[in-house]
Design an enzyme around this catalytic site. Structure first.
Site, PDB file in Angstrom:
ATOM      1  N   TYR A  80       0.818  -1.231   0.000  1.00 48.09           N
ATOM      2  CA  TYR A  80       0.000   0.000   0.000  1.00 48.09           C
ATOM      3  C   TYR A  80       0.844   1.270   0.000  1.00 48.09           C
ATOM      4  O   TYR A  80       2.047   1.206   0.136  1.00 48.09           O
ATOM      5  CB  TYR A  80      -1.089  -0.020   1.066  1.00 48.09           C
ATOM      6  N   GLU A  81       0.178   2.384  -0.202  1.00 50.95           N
ATOM      7  CA  GLU A  81       0.854   3.685  -0.406  1.00 50.95           C
ATOM      8  C   GLU A  81       1.741   3.677  -1.648  1.00 50.95           C
ATOM      9  O   GLU A  81       2.798   4.311  -1.667  1.00 50.95           O
ATOM     10  CB  GLU A  81       1.715   4.055   0.808  1.00 50.95           C
ATOM     11  N   GLY A  82       1.343   2.951  -2.664  1.00 53.04           N
ATOM     12  CA  GLY A  82       2.164   2.799  -3.860  1.00 53.04           C
ATOM     13  C   GLY A  82       3.078   1.609  -3.643  1.00 53.04           C
ATOM     14  O   GLY A  82       3.903   1.607  -2.713  1.00 53.04           O
TER      15      GLY A  82
END
Ligand code: FAD
Length: 596
Positions: A439-441
């Site tokens: 997550y978060e890229g």
């Protein structure tokens, strides 16, 4: 067994000893936060993590979140822990005093975040996302929105979320479909479905403030047509208390591999009232403020879980007896020696230790830059610090989480079969840490950000903020003794990094796929050089402290031993990265797609 105790001595070392000469200068705005004061904060946070958050880590994993009559319920103990967290002022630690925050330096805040996630990463997500959301509101929202929402979010009365992902769009946010229709009163009506929303709904607070990406009518296609909206679960009344429900509902909770006590929700917005944050069609800019804050924090999540996994592994390696030491029995009074005597077990423990200490040192360096970017009185220093933070954000996110997962995996291996059995508690670390790489890229996207955006930015200006201190350190420390070998190792790895940078710039200019094919290895190479620089500096400081005498010799000796292991056994990974980068994209992209 889960045994987390915050590594306070190492935290004090990175905070007060390691980075004093970092080039960001003194920050008078933070002068009131003396080592005595920050030490008291760290001690208290360590106690909170150990006594309040750790005891509900495993039970939270077993119980998970569930929906009860349309309301998301967190596992037993989470409500009480959150109340204690809020009453203790922890939600306001690093927030701006203008909104009720305590304005503590980020260097201290990130260490506290590490403790929270080491003790209970699922819990950490609830206040963690709120901190990111307040940052975006503070930087981009209109004043009335700030006044109405920030004090309650900073105090922890309300939490925040970030609502980007939709079923058909994760990495490529340009595909998103959620709609925002302007109203005569200046508000917007938001309609759409989001998935995977952390803390999307829960029972910890009376209101939840969603930051939602959506499209205005006639917005340009792709990422240039995305705007950001603030959408509360309940619309605040004139007196600020939560009033009417706002068409926001949780359709389902995702069933996940780990992080089970964090409610990951499918969220529906049906004609929900929202307000624009930032300019129309500039939502990605506003969201990036939040995402960049969160990316560093996600790196720290990986480190927190890695530290907890290491401590569990050390505990077990002392307890578990199997086989005899190859250099003769160490515990003849027992039927066998503890497994900590075996070289392969030492390899695992030292690797985990070196990853954790190296990441903590790099993380604190970046946190110092975040503080300088916010608080330096010198505009040049602020720009320099901002460049360094921009360069290192994808590195912190991807390197720390890759190593956090690897460390958790090594902890499972240290426990043998018992590590695979739930009762041991360590398999939870591997399951929990895994998401931090996604997550978060995803970490692959972080590497592309580093190579595609950060390296070429301003003709390589960002990179110079990293290259200059490393090359200056190498030049100034050719010396004798154990440091000589470390500096030579660092010099070799740094040379590989410089060559790789030139190669990527040259090949990538002609063919972007070449740069993309090198990205993950390049990020690892840069991260390892950053760790090597920090370890060499740490060993130098430790040697000086030992020469002075004093009563902390065991800590400094251990620091030198860990640094020596890093240079012998981990930094050589840079050679493999260099060779992979040099090989280019050919063998990676050569196989015809139909052959897969
Ligand atoms: C537990 C959990 C919590 C989450 N919390 C939130 C939240 O609070 N808010 C929110 O909005 N989202 C959240 N997410 C979503 C998360 O951020 C996305 O899952 C993530 O960004 C990846 O998107 P995706 O899953 O659609 O994968 P995809 O985008 O489909 O990617 C699949 C794979 O392809 C790769 N890939 C995709 N595009 C490219 C490219 N251009 N170049 C190279 N490789 C590429 C990716 O790296 C990945 O390996 C959460 C997810 C989970 C599982």
């Amino acid at each position: 067994m889960q045994v987390y105790d915050a590594p306070l001595r190492d935290m004090r070392f990175v905070l007060n000893e390691l980075h004093q000469d970092d080039g960001f200068g003194d920050l008078p705005a933070l002068a009131e936060f003396t080592p005595d004061l920050t030490d008291a904060v760290l001690e208290e946070a360590a106690r909170f993590a150990r006594e309040v958050l750790l005891p509900i880590n495993r039970s939270g994993d077993e119980e998970g979140c569930h929906i009860d009559n349309g309301v998301v319920r967190t596992p037993a103990g989470f409500r009480e822990a959150y109340s204690a967290f809020r009453e203790g002022g922890w939600t306001a630690l690093a927030a701006d005093p203008e909104w009720g925050g305590q304005g503590l330096p980020e260097t201290v805040n990130k260490l506290v975040e590490e403790m929270i996630c080491g003790a209970n990463i699922s819990f950490g997500l609830y206040p963690g996302l709120t901190h990111g959301a307040t940052t975006a509101i503070e930087s981009h929202a209109a004043d009335e929105l700030k006044q109405a929402y920030l004090p309650k979010m900073v105090s922890g009365e309300w939490t925040g979320t970030m609502c980007l992902t939709e079923a058909h769009c994760g990495t490529d946010l340009g595909l998103l479909r959620t709609k925002a229709v302007p109203q005569a009163d200046g508000s917007y009506r938001i309609t759409g479905s989001k998935i995977f929303i952390s803390a999307g709904d829960h029972d910890l607070t009376e209101n939840i403030i969603h930051l939602v990406l959506a499209r205005l009518p006639d917005a340009p296609r792709g990422v240039k047509g995305i705007s950001l909206f603030l959408v509360p679960k309940y619309l605040p009344r004139a007196d600020g208390t939560p009033g009417q429900a706002n068409g926001v509902s949780c359709a389902n909770i995702e069933h996940k591999m780990g992080l089970k006590a964090s409610a990951t929700c499918q969220m529906n917005f049906e004609d929900s009232t929202g307000w624009l944050v930032g300019a129309p069609n500039k939502g990605m800019e506003a969201m990036f403020t939040m995402m960049n804050t969160e990316r560093v924090s996600v790196g720290v999540q990986g480190l927190g879980v890695g530290e907890a996994a290491y401590q569990a592994a050390v505990w077990y390696a002392r307890e578990r007896i199997q086989g005899r030491s190859l250099s003769g029995p160490k515990r003849p009074d027992l039927a066998a020696d503890p497994i900590i005597v075996h070289p392969d077990v030492r390899r695992m423990l030292m690797t985990m230790r070196a990853y954790n200490e190296g990441c903590r040192a790099v993380g604190n360096w970046v946190s110092r830059a975040i503080d300088a970017e916010r608080h330096s009185e010198d505009a040049e220093v602020r720009q320099h610090a901002a460049d360094f933070v921009a360069l290192m954000t994808p590195v912190v996110k991807a390197l720390f989480t890759d190593y956090g997962f690897e460390t958790a995996n090594l902890a499972v291996q240290t426990y043998g079969g018992h590590g695979y059995i739930r009762e041991s508690g360590v398999e939870q670390y591997a399951r929990d840490a895994r998401i931090t790489m996604i997550y978060e890229g995803t970490n692959g996207i972080q590497a592309l950000d580093l190579v595609g955006r950060k390296l070429p930015a301003n003709m390589g200006r960002l990179l110079r903020t990293f290259f200059h201190p490393v090359s200056a350190f190498i030049e100034e420390n050719g010396g004798e003794g154990p440091l000589k070998r470390m500096v030579e190792g660092l010099q070799q790895a740094f040379g590989a990094l410089q060559l790789s940078t030139a190669k990527i710039a040259e090949k990538g200019m002609k063919d972007p796929e070449e740069a993309a094919a090198a990205a993950t290895d390049y990020l690892r190479l840069l991260g390892l050089v950053a760790m090597g620089y920090c370890f060499a500096k740490a060993a130098k400081i430790a040697a000086a402290k030992l020469a002075e005498g004093g009563n902390d010799a065991a800590f400094y000796q251990a620091k030198i031993a860990t640094a020596a292991f890093f240079f012998d056994r981990i930094l050589p990974q840079t050679s493999a990265c260099f060779l992979a980068i040099k090989a280019g994209k050919k063998s990676m992209m050569g196989l015809d797609e139909a052959a897969f």
